[in-house]
Design a protein around this motif. Sequence first.
Motif, short mmCIF file in Angstrom:
data_model
loop_
_atom_site.label_atom_id
_atom_site.label_comp_id
_atom_site.label_asym_id
_atom_site.label_seq_id
_atom_site.Cartn_x
_atom_site.Cartn_y
_atom_site.Cartn_z
N THR A 628 0.84 -1.20 0.00
CA THR A 628 0.00 0.00 0.00
C THR A 628 0.88 1.25 0.00
O THR A 628 1.82 1.36 0.80
N THR A 629 0.58 2.18 -0.89
CA THR A 629 1.39 3.41 -0.98
C THR A 629 0.70 4.63 -0.39
O THR A 629 1.34 5.64 -0.15
N LEU A 630 -0.63 4.53 -0.17
CA LEU A 630 -1.35 5.69 0.34
C LEU A 630 -2.65 5.24 1.01
O LEU A 630 -3.34 4.36 0.50
N VAL A 631 -2.95 5.86 2.15
CA VAL A 631 -4.21 5.58 2.84
C VAL A 631 -4.99 6.88 2.99
O VAL A 631 -4.45 7.89 3.47
N VAL A 632 -6.26 6.88 2.54
CA VAL A 632 -7.14 8.04 2.67
C VAL A 632 -8.06 7.78 3.86
O VAL A 632 -8.77 6.77 3.90
N VAL A 633 -8.06 8.71 4.81
CA VAL A 633 -8.74 8.49 6.08
C VAL A 633 -9.95 9.41 6.23
O VAL A 633 -9.82 10.63 6.12
N GLY A 634 -11.12 8.79 6.48
CA GLY A 634 -12.31 9.54 6.84
C GLY A 634 -12.52 9.52 8.34
O GLY A 634 -11.57 9.29 9.10
N THR A 635 -13.74 9.71 8.80
CA THR A 635 -14.03 9.67 10.23
C THR A 635 -14.14 8.23 10.71
O THR A 635 -14.52 7.34 9.95
N ASP A 636 -13.79 7.98 11.97
CA ASP A 636 -13.83 6.64 12.58
C ASP A 636 -13.11 5.61 11.70
O ASP A 636 -13.70 4.62 11.27
N PRO A 637 -11.81 5.79 11.44
CA PRO A 637 -11.12 4.91 10.48
C PRO A 637 -10.86 3.49 10.95
O PRO A 637 -10.77 2.59 10.14
N GLY A 638 -10.65 3.26 12.23
CA GLY A 638 -10.49 1.89 12.70
C GLY A 638 -9.11 1.30 12.45
O GLY A 638 -8.10 2.00 12.38
N SER A 639 -9.07 -0.04 12.31
CA SER A 639 -7.82 -0.79 12.34
C SER A 639 -6.91 -0.51 11.14
O SER A 639 -5.68 -0.62 11.23
N LYS A 640 -7.48 -0.19 9.98
CA LYS A 640 -6.64 0.07 8.81
C LYS A 640 -5.75 1.29 9.03
O LYS A 640 -4.58 1.32 8.61
N TYR A 641 -6.29 2.28 9.70
CA TYR A 641 -5.54 3.50 10.03
C TYR A 641 -4.37 3.16 10.96
O TYR A 641 -3.24 3.60 10.75
N GLU A 642 -4.66 2.33 11.98
CA GLU A 642 -3.63 1.95 12.94
C GLU A 642 -2.52 1.14 12.24
O GLU A 642 -1.33 1.33 12.51
N LYS A 643 -2.92 0.24 11.35
CA LYS A 643 -1.94 -0.57 10.65
C LYS A 643 -1.07 0.28 9.73
O LYS A 643 0.14 0.06 9.61
N ALA A 644 -1.71 1.27 9.06
CA ALA A 644 -0.95 2.17 8.18
C ALA A 644 0.10 2.95 8.97
O ALA A 644 1.24 3.13 8.52
N LYS A 645 -0.27 3.42 10.17
CA LYS A 645 0.68 4.15 11.02
C LYS A 645 1.84 3.24 11.43
O LYS A 645 3.00 3.65 11.42
N LYS A 646 1.49 1.99 11.78
CA LYS A 646 2.51 1.04 12.21
C LYS A 646 3.49 0.74 11.08
O LYS A 646 4.71 0.59 11.31
N LEU A 647 2.99 0.64 9.83
CA LEU A 647 3.84 0.34 8.68
C LEU A 647 4.54 1.57 8.13
O LEU A 647 5.42 1.46 7.27
N GLY A 648 4.13 2.75 8.59
CA GLY A 648 4.71 3.99 8.08
C GLY A 648 4.18 4.38 6.71
O GLY A 648 4.83 5.12 5.96
#
Length: 663
Positions: A628-648
């Motif tokens: 994954t090269t980019l994550v677009v975040v809306g409200t209440d993003p959940g686990s995908k947001y946390e995983k993206a932060k962990k992976l940088g």
Amino acid sequence: MDTEKARLLELRKKIDELSYQYYTLDKPTVTDYEYDMMYRELENIEKAHPDWVTPDSPTQRVGSKISGGFEKYTHDRPMLSLGDVFSDDELREFDQRVRSDLGGESLEYVVELKIDGLAVNLIYEQGQFIRGVTRGDGVVGEDITNNVRTIRTIPLHIASDSPHIEIRGEVYMPITSFEALNQQRRDDELEPFANPRNAAAGSLRQLDPRITAQRKLAFFAYALGGNSGIEIKSQEELLQDLAQFHFQVNPEYRKFTDIEDVITFIHSWDDRRDSLPYATDGMVVKVNSFAQQARLGNTVKIPRWAIAYKFPPEQAKTKVLGISVSLGRTGVLTPAADLEPVHLAGTTVKRATLHNEDYIKEKDIRIGDTVVIQKAGEIIPEVVRSLPERRDGSETVFTMPTTCPACGSPVVRRDGEAAWRCTNPDCPAVIGEKIAHFVSRDAMNIDGLGDAIVQQLLAQGLIHDVADIYGLTKEELVDLEGFGEKSADNLLKAIETSKSVGLARVLFALGIRFVGAKAGRVLAESFGSVDALMKASTEDLTAIDDIGPRIADSIVAYFRDAKNQALIEKLRAHGVDMTAEKKTLINTTFDGEIVVLTGKLQMFSRKEAEQAVEARGGKCTSSVTKKTTLVVVGTDPGSKYEKAKKLGTPIISENEFKEWLER
């Protein structure tokens, strides 16, 4: 006049209420005679004042026959399918994943019976029913409004002033209706339906709503699609509201907080599901809270907040009387067991697939054996195992034929394959199967050209390949058994309509090995015409997402064949459109980006955002990975947001996403 109009409105309201009590609640409050008298009075008033007739009148449930096929309709929100599990441990794994993704917070499950029918989306505006659509591929379905109107458990108006609300559920055929229909078909010397689901699906695709109305279908509501102004917080609340709207809601649902209680409830149906008046093939477990559902999100195809527990198939013991071999459209010989008739899952089974030679050897299935059979997916009978302990020495080992049972040509088994194939490209059985595939619904969709008619046309020498279908004349058709002027006209019209289905369907219809419906769409969007595709090299093809070396090699080999080239030219000469709108990019803002959307977007629907990315050279996926090269975040993003932060992984907000689109 005012008194008569008031009486008309009173009758409509009263008849709707009586229909609800009779069909949905199964608690009639008046005699059939009283109901018929009110209905006739309403009919008489509407005949005297035809301008007073409205689509939601009880008299308008059965409309007139439609011409041509069904129109396509794109769902506001995709109708996702469910992931399946088959064991208690898999259910526990689902529970652990859900709880982990929700950070260990408390949750509830609603467990419902999984009705074995056909998913349908009902659309209401200002409370009035305006459209009924099949699930289709989940994104695009078929408009079957006229047929849906005939289903008495579907209200033609509901007590809602929402400008738009979609109610989703399952159209099914009750067991009693299914048995009566099959008995009628046997009396008419027609092939009975294999199961209630097939019968329901066939009934919904009738071009004449009067036939659908005779089939006595029913509908269970259980989900909400696109909507405006609806505030519902949970699945349990939704089911209660649907009942208030006078939908039929399956009463056998329960709410639990512990997965072990869910499992106990599911197994309580092991011995009693066969006593239900409708067919079921499992149980559906859903996270109750809609807020938690939104946080859990969906993959491309399935929700992460729900799972279907599939009941193990019913099994029966019977005897193998013989093993016969049939041919498919690719020339593959498929063995099947001819069985001593046995009742299984509501039908009498006389044949069961044996798949291929290796399957027969692996399971040591012999002619004369007593075997255990089941219905794979509750539809296709298959032999599970033989019972060697019951042999008496009279059984014989089966060997595959060395020549084609249809044309007598040699058969071969290629290295690395389990299948035996006929070597004759002009084998009549193979040609018949190819034509049957070509005209099928997901291919050219030529209504009225079934297997029996295809065989007639081949036997009479009127067609020799799929292109010959477009050269048929009315004079040739009316001479065939079972055809008249009208049926000939209808078939010719369907054939003419099929010329414009577009390149994607044509590619699927041609039966190119490994090219399914999805690959057909990808190829059509990438090349725009069959001419461009015919010139493509393996390297050109594998450069396209979703087209691997196996598909690419098959396409190149197909179009190098002189016979296939001649077939394309023949189809072109008959006016078959083999072009598509080539996918063009707005710009390359997202070129090379692999994007994940998470959370609730305020300015875009999920589908709009995905299309915007793809139209700018990017690709959307459902889960965050190292690719994954980019994550677009809306409200209440959940686990995908946390995983993206962990992976940088780079993360942008919806506002930043909008700015990217406007570059």
